[in-house]
Design a protein around this motif. Structure first.
Motif, PDB file in Angstrom:
ATOM      1  N   CYS A 301      37.763  32.548  21.551  1.00  0.00           N
ATOM      2  CA  CYS A 301      38.519  33.772  21.320  1.00  0.00           C
ATOM      3  C   CYS A 301      37.629  34.750  20.569  1.00  0.00           C
ATOM      4  O   CYS A 301      36.931  34.368  19.624  1.00  0.00           O
ATOM      5  CB  CYS A 301      39.783  33.475  20.529  1.00  0.00           C
ATOM      6  N   VAL A 305      37.625  40.039  13.333  1.00  0.00           N
ATOM      7  CA  VAL A 305      38.631  39.544  12.395  1.00  0.00           C
ATOM      8  C   VAL A 305      38.504  40.162  11.006  1.00  0.00           C
ATOM      9  O   VAL A 305      39.455  40.129  10.228  1.00  0.00           O
ATOM     10  CB  VAL A 305      38.582  37.999  12.275  1.00  0.00           C
ATOM     11  N   TYR A 314      36.034  32.661  17.554  1.00  0.00           N
ATOM     12  CA  TYR A 314      36.798  31.475  17.151  1.00  0.00           C
ATOM     13  C   TYR A 314      36.702  30.456  18.271  1.00  0.00           C
ATOM     14  O   TYR A 314      37.015  30.755  19.435  1.00  0.00           O
ATOM     15  CB  TYR A 314      38.256  31.834  16.888  1.00  0.00           C
ATOM     16  N   MET A 357      43.561  35.661  19.861  1.00  0.00           N
ATOM     17  CA  MET A 357      43.493  36.569  18.721  1.00  0.00           C
ATOM     18  C   MET A 357      44.358  37.781  19.019  1.00  0.00           C
ATOM     19  O   MET A 357      44.244  38.399  20.083  1.00  0.00           O
ATOM     20  CB  MET A 357      42.058  37.039  18.480  1.00  0.00           C
ATOM     21  N   ILE A 368      45.379  34.552  14.493  1.00  0.00           N
ATOM     22  CA  ILE A 368      44.934  33.581  15.489  1.00  0.00           C
ATOM     23  C   ILE A 368      46.066  32.597  15.760  1.00  0.00           C
ATOM     24  O   ILE A 368      46.665  32.045  14.819  1.00  0.00           O
ATOM     25  CB  ILE A 368      43.684  32.812  15.015  1.00  0.00           C
ATOM     26  N   ASN A 407      46.083  36.321   9.204  1.00  0.00           N
ATOM     27  CA  ASN A 407      44.892  36.912   8.596  1.00  0.00           C
ATOM     28  C   ASN A 407      45.284  37.627   7.312  1.00  0.00           C
ATOM     29  O   ASN A 407      46.072  38.578   7.330  1.00  0.00           O
ATOM     30  CB  ASN A 407      44.253  37.893   9.588  1.00  0.00           C
TER      31      ASN A 407
END
Length: 562
Positions: A301, A305, A314, A357, A368, A407
């Protein structure tokens, strides 16, 4: 049709540690798969691909399946605009009975203004019904006839498009790529305005393939001359998941990250001349040394971020902790990456199959979601007949819960799964995000595995989940792209949205994770901010466009300037 609903749900944004026992998590979902008609019990699906294929203003969903059970074929879930879906695959001529699907991708390969579909497949084994010769459906390119006929039906154009490998007798015989597809995607690696195709192969001794568009609806295999082949780089070329292409080095073209199941991931730098350079082992920039990690990785992904203007990665891993790898090109030392899994708190260990994401709470930070499937601890040969003796690999048999990572900013994530309503329990495969009811908040569609032997189910029946986002009071803006000099789908374009102190980027990538794709709109959460200063689009052609002070809570449609 698109609709906007003002939701009055008040969400707490404090960390779970500070919340009272009965308080709600920061992101809330409701599972509506059965109500929406998409739960599809006992389907052996790969991943979902969101798209408005019929151009009626709402998000539809294609699901590639391994059609080895009774009544199972590819799915095309058509949305009525209110999150009610009907499977129209057969009516549209895209169900392809007998297909063993291994991923798909939407893209306008012929630049005629509608979305076409390419479907990766694998050869049949002897696990079909007794006495029935299995059908071999090769990797298939389906042309959308919406612009030609006014109806979004599909036509198989694989042979006419010459979508087969160079000097491959088997491909020529069956009319398409015949080996086991691990994933597929549209990209425009040379920025000529026409979509190319990257085919990932899951047969351990056969390479991936890169097909260049001839700009006339046909393709040419350029794998060897491009330098993107990986057989000389890794020992096990079992390349699974959607193609991971993004502009990692911020130079205006797309670079491929090739993840492998059981071997290292390989990062290539696009040199801009049709050639690719492997930088996986470089100790000095450009360096992909952080990806020199062996494991069962099925795609990746991609997204920024930490809002520092570059694309981070990721990696969902089925056999170890997932990895969050930060892009550090912004530090001024050239292209380098740092593994920040431990300090970020994003290293979940539950047998990940896919991830997505997206900014689920529209606070301006990418969250995520991980679709888990439990440990890979059952040899497929022990439960499914018909595989040749050299095909021996492990599959997940025991389900597990999915994970939602919120996040928090500053490179930190928090597991907020419990109480979120999105803790699906199953043998996961793919997962994608799209706004199915037009309220500005991204919903989640997740698929799961159901295994069959001789058309008889041999594990607990799984189903697909559709998690509807309950939303909150945060503002948002979406951007829809149409290329002119660049490819019509806008794949490879980078969008920047600036709102006061918040600057975010999104990149139009073809697919992600295990053969999944988000809606082809770029969604930007704004938190409590009520205005947007500007939207800037850097097109693959090099053209840069800016839209000043657009209103919030709307879809801004941007067509590339001539």
């Amino acid at each position: 049709m698109r609709q906007t609903f003002k939701l009055a749900l008040s969400l707490c944004v404090a960390s779970l540690a500070a919340l009272p026992a009965q308080a709600k998590t920061p992101i809330q979902f409701t599972e509506i798969g059965k109500k929406a008609g998409t739960n599809d019990p006992a389907l052996n699906g790969t991943g979902p691909m969101f798209a408005d294929y019929d151009q009626d203003g709402d998000m539809d969903i294609f699901v590639s399946t391994e059609a080895i059970g009774p009544g199972i074929a590819l799915r095309l879930w058509e949305n009525d605009g209110k999150a009610k879906f009907t499977d129209v695959a057969k009516a549209r001529g895209i169900d392809l009975p007998g297909t063993l699907g291994r991923g798909a991708a939407w893209g306008d390969y012929d630049n005629d203004g509608d979305l076409d579909l390419v479907i990766a497949t694998m050869p049949p084994n002897a696990s079909g019904p007794p006495g029935q010769k299995p059908k071999h459906v090769p990797t298939t390119l389906m042309k959308n006839l919406l612009k030609e006929t006014g109806r979004p039906n599909f036509e198989n154009v694989t042979v006419a498009a010459k979508l087969m490998r160079k000097d491959n007798a088997e491909d020529a015989k069956i009319g398409g790529i015949g080996n086991t597809g691990g994933g597929i995607g549209f990209i425009d690696y040379d920025n000529d305005g026409w979509l190319d195709i990257f085919h990932r192969n899951a047969d351990g001794e056969i390479d991936n393939a890169l097909f260049h568009s001839n700009r006339d609806g046909t393709f040419t295999d350029v794998t060897a001359e491009s330098g993107i082949a990986i057989q000389s780089i890794v020992k096990e070329t079992n390349s699974q998941g959607a193609p991971s292409w993004a502009d990692f080095d911020n130079d205006g073209d797309m670079d491929p990250l090739v993840t492998n199941e059981g071997d290292f991931s390989v990062l290539f730098v696009n040199e801009g001349n049709g050639k690719f350079t492997n930088v996986m082992s470089n100790r000095k920039p450009p360096s992909g040394l952080a990806f020199r990690l062996a494991g069962n990785t099925q795609g990746s992904c991609l997204g920024d971020v930490d809002n520092d203007g570059d694309i981070d990665v990721y990696l969902p891993l089925a056999d170890q902790a997932n990895r969050l790898i930060r892009n550090d090109i912004d530090k001024g030392q050239g292209l380098t990456f740092t593994d920040i899994t431990k300090e970020s708190g994003a290293g979940d260990r539950r047998g990940a199959r896919s991830c997505v994401m997206a900014d689920f709470d529209n606070d301006g930070l990418l969250d995520i979601y991980v679709n888990n499937g439990g440990p890979q601890n059952v040899l497929i040969n022990d439960v499914i007949d018909g595989f040749p003796p050299f095909v021996r690999f492990f599959i997940a048999w025991e389900p597990d819960f999915n994970v939602l990572l919120h996040n928090l900013g500053g490179g930190k994530f928090e597991d907020v799964t419990k109480g979120s309503g999105a803790d699906g329990f199953g043998i996961g495969s793919g997962v994608g995000a799209g706004d199915v009811n037009g309220d500005g908040f991204l919903d989640i569609f997740a698929t799961n595995r159901t295994y069959y032997n001789a058309f008889k189910r041999v594990n607990i029946a799984q189903e697909s989940w559709l998690f509807l986002n309950k939303g909150n009071k945060n503002n948002w803006i979406k951007v829809a792209l149409t290329g002119t000099k660049s490819n019509k789908s806008g794949i490879g374009a980078r969008v920047t949205v600036v709102s006061g102190d918040l600057s975010q980027i999104r990149e139009r990538v073809p697919a992600h994770g295990y053969n999944s794709g988000n809606e082809p709109l770029e969604t930007f959460g704004l938190g409590a901010r009520k205005t947007v200063d500007y939207i800037e689009v850097r097109w693959p052609s090099g053209i840069v466009q800016r839209v000043e002070k657009p209103g919030v809570k709307q879809i801004v449609e941007i067509t590339e300037a001539q």
